[in-house]
Design an enzyme around this catalytic site. Structure first.
Site, PDB file in Angstrom:
ATOM      1  N   THR A  18      -3.756  -0.090  -1.087  1.00  0.00           N
ATOM      2  CA  THR A  18      -3.947  -0.194   0.526  1.00  0.00           C
ATOM      3  C   THR A  18      -3.843   1.102   1.280  1.00  0.00           C
ATOM      4  O   THR A  18      -4.433   1.098   2.298  1.00  0.00           O
ATOM      5  CB  THR A  18      -2.723  -1.224   0.996  1.00  0.00           C
ATOM      6  OG1 THR A  18      -3.066  -2.480   0.394  1.00  0.00           O
ATOM      7  CG2 THR A  18      -2.938  -1.461   2.512  1.00  0.00           C
ATOM      8  N   THR A 101       0.938  -1.122  -3.589  1.00  0.00           N
ATOM      9  CA  THR A 101       2.273  -1.500  -3.716  1.00  0.00           C
ATOM     10  C   THR A 101       2.362  -2.766  -4.712  1.00  0.00           C
ATOM     11  O   THR A 101       3.621  -2.900  -5.192  1.00  0.00           O
ATOM     12  CB  THR A 101       2.572  -2.417  -2.350  1.00  0.00           C
ATOM     13  OG1 THR A 101       1.550  -3.408  -2.012  1.00  0.00           O
ATOM     14  CG2 THR A 101       2.571  -1.179  -1.188  1.00  0.00           C
ATOM     15  N   ASP A 102       1.089  -3.487  -5.102  1.00  0.00           N
ATOM     16  CA  ASP A 102       1.420  -4.662  -6.109  1.00  0.00           C
ATOM     17  C   ASP A 102       2.063  -4.349  -7.480  1.00  0.00           C
ATOM     18  O   ASP A 102       2.707  -5.075  -7.998  1.00  0.00           O
ATOM     19  CB  ASP A 102       0.186  -5.389  -6.130  1.00  0.00           C
ATOM     20  CG  ASP A 102      -0.387  -5.994  -4.717  1.00  0.00           C
ATOM     21  OD1 ASP A 102       0.764  -6.151  -4.152  1.00  0.00           O
ATOM     22  OD2 ASP A 102      -1.344  -6.671  -4.567  1.00  0.00           O
TER      23      ASP A 102
HETATM   24  C1  SIN Z   1      -0.968  -2.842  -1.427  1.00  0.00           C
HETATM   25  O1  SIN Z   1      -1.181  -1.541  -1.698  1.00  0.00           O
HETATM   26  O2  SIN Z   1      -0.432  -3.173  -0.721  1.00  0.00           O
HETATM   27  C2  SIN Z   1      -1.910  -3.884  -2.373  1.00  0.00           C
HETATM   28  C3  SIN Z   1      -3.187  -3.477  -3.027  1.00  0.00           C
HETATM   29  C4  SIN Z   1      -2.661  -2.826  -4.393  1.00  0.00           C
HETATM   30  O3  SIN Z   1      -1.695  -2.905  -4.692  1.00  0.00           O
HETATM   31  O4  SIN Z   1      -3.408  -1.690  -4.680  1.00  0.00           O
END
Ligand code: SIN
Length: 323
Positions: A18, A101-102
């Site tokens: 993200t 983040t995932d």
């Molecule tokens: C995020 O980064 O918050 C979600 C998408 C990802 O993990 O690449």
């Protein structure tokens, strides 16, 4: 005689997420596509970049460009190789890795386990896309650069929303809020306070892995990495998943038990049979905080979450298969 200060380099490796995502409008924070902007574009948006670099030379490399839900072993292998390459250079003081983040906590634990770096490797992310008029990525990146310059920093850590977490303890605990990560009972390593790092404790350095493991991770075809899966104990759990996995030749199973590592009796019987068939079984807990106390049927993974326990078991089996 004039002493020439050696200019240290900081290398920022981009992998997507993200933090590199874009949406159709600046007010959109949910419907966006991750992994759209290059790491050079992300750096250009960091407020006060020259000041925060403070004479360090900045290098950037785009290692991958993906939504981290799709992270795979081949990308992990490539990332480990690129980190090892840069960490081996005397004039590179630190690495920063931009990541979604995932699955960030899994990549952080993988890199820490394989590389055991003596230099800081700071992973950074964002909860809002780069196109948002309230994007959190630029500030998080700035904080990560500050952390990467700390003389006392070493090993893999995660910086998000002004909090510094260890690779071992960090977990994503919220799907939307900016401060989406927690280190649970262990607590964070530190915080950002008016642009400066405040450590809560020193970086813990865990035992060095053998060079053999790092070599195997970086050179083995990822198709040869031992197959390790996570199975969940829950009300009404059966044995079908475990039996099917054994049939396909799984090498290790991590069971995410309920509470203090308890496992439904039907699943437990299936896991015992799997063990008899040569599958290595390890225990973890579905509980988001705390760790299993007391003795249990299978070795627990010292408080690692199920997904991190999967990585550790896979690396354990990989190390054994390469000696
Ligand atoms: C995020 O980064 O918050 C979600 C998408 C990802 O993990 O690449």
């Amino acid at each position: 005689m004039v002493s020439v200060k050696k200019i240290q380099k900081v290398v920022v490796l981009g992998t997507g997420g993200t933090i590199a995502g874009t949406a159709a409008s600046a007010s959109e924070q949910v419907a966006y596509t991750a992994a759209q902007l290059g790491v050079d574009q992300l750096m250009a948006a960091v407020p006060g970049l020259d000041k925060v670099l403070d004479g360090r030379q900045l290098l950037v490399e785009q290692v991958a460009q993906l939504d981290s839900k799709d992270m795979d072993h081949a990308t992990w292998q490539l990332l480990a190789c690129r980190c090892a390459h840069w960490l081996a250079q005397d004039d590179v003081g630190a690495l920063v890795i931009t990541h979604g983040t995932d699955t960030l906590e899994e990549t952080a634990w993988f890199l820490q386990s394989v590389l055991q770096p003596h230099k800081p490797v700071v992973m950074v992310c964002a909860m809002r896309p780069a196109s948002s008029d309230e994007a959190d990525g630029p500030q998080n990146l700035r904080d990560a650069l500050v952390v990467s310059a700390q003389p006392s920093a070493a090993g893999v850590c995660v910086v998000c929303a002004g909090v510094i977490h260890s690779a071992r303890d960090v977990q994503k605990v919220h799907p939307y809020r900016l401060d989406a990560f927690s280190s649970g009972d262990a607590g964070p390593l530190g915080w950002m306070d008016r642009g400066q790092v405040q450590w809560s404790s020193v970086y813990a350095r865990t035992a060095l892995q053998t060079a053999t493991l790092a070599n195997s991770v970086m050179t083995f075809d990822v198709q040869q990495w031992p197959a390790v899966e996570v199975v969940l104990s829950h009300a009404g759990a059966g044995r079908r998943v475990v039996d099917a996995l054994v049939q396909t030749g799984v090498a290790g199973l991590v069971v995410a038990g309920s509470g203090n590592g308890t496992v439904h009796h039907v699943l437990q019987a299936a896991l015992k049979d799997a063990e008899q068939a040569g599958v290595r079984v390890r225990l973890s807990t579905r509980c988001i905080e705390g760790r299993i106390v007391g003795s249990s049927r299978w070795p627990d993974m010292a408080g690692l979450s199920p997904v991190k326990a999967r990585i550790s078991l896979m690396l354990e089996l990989l190390a054994e298969s390469s000696v």
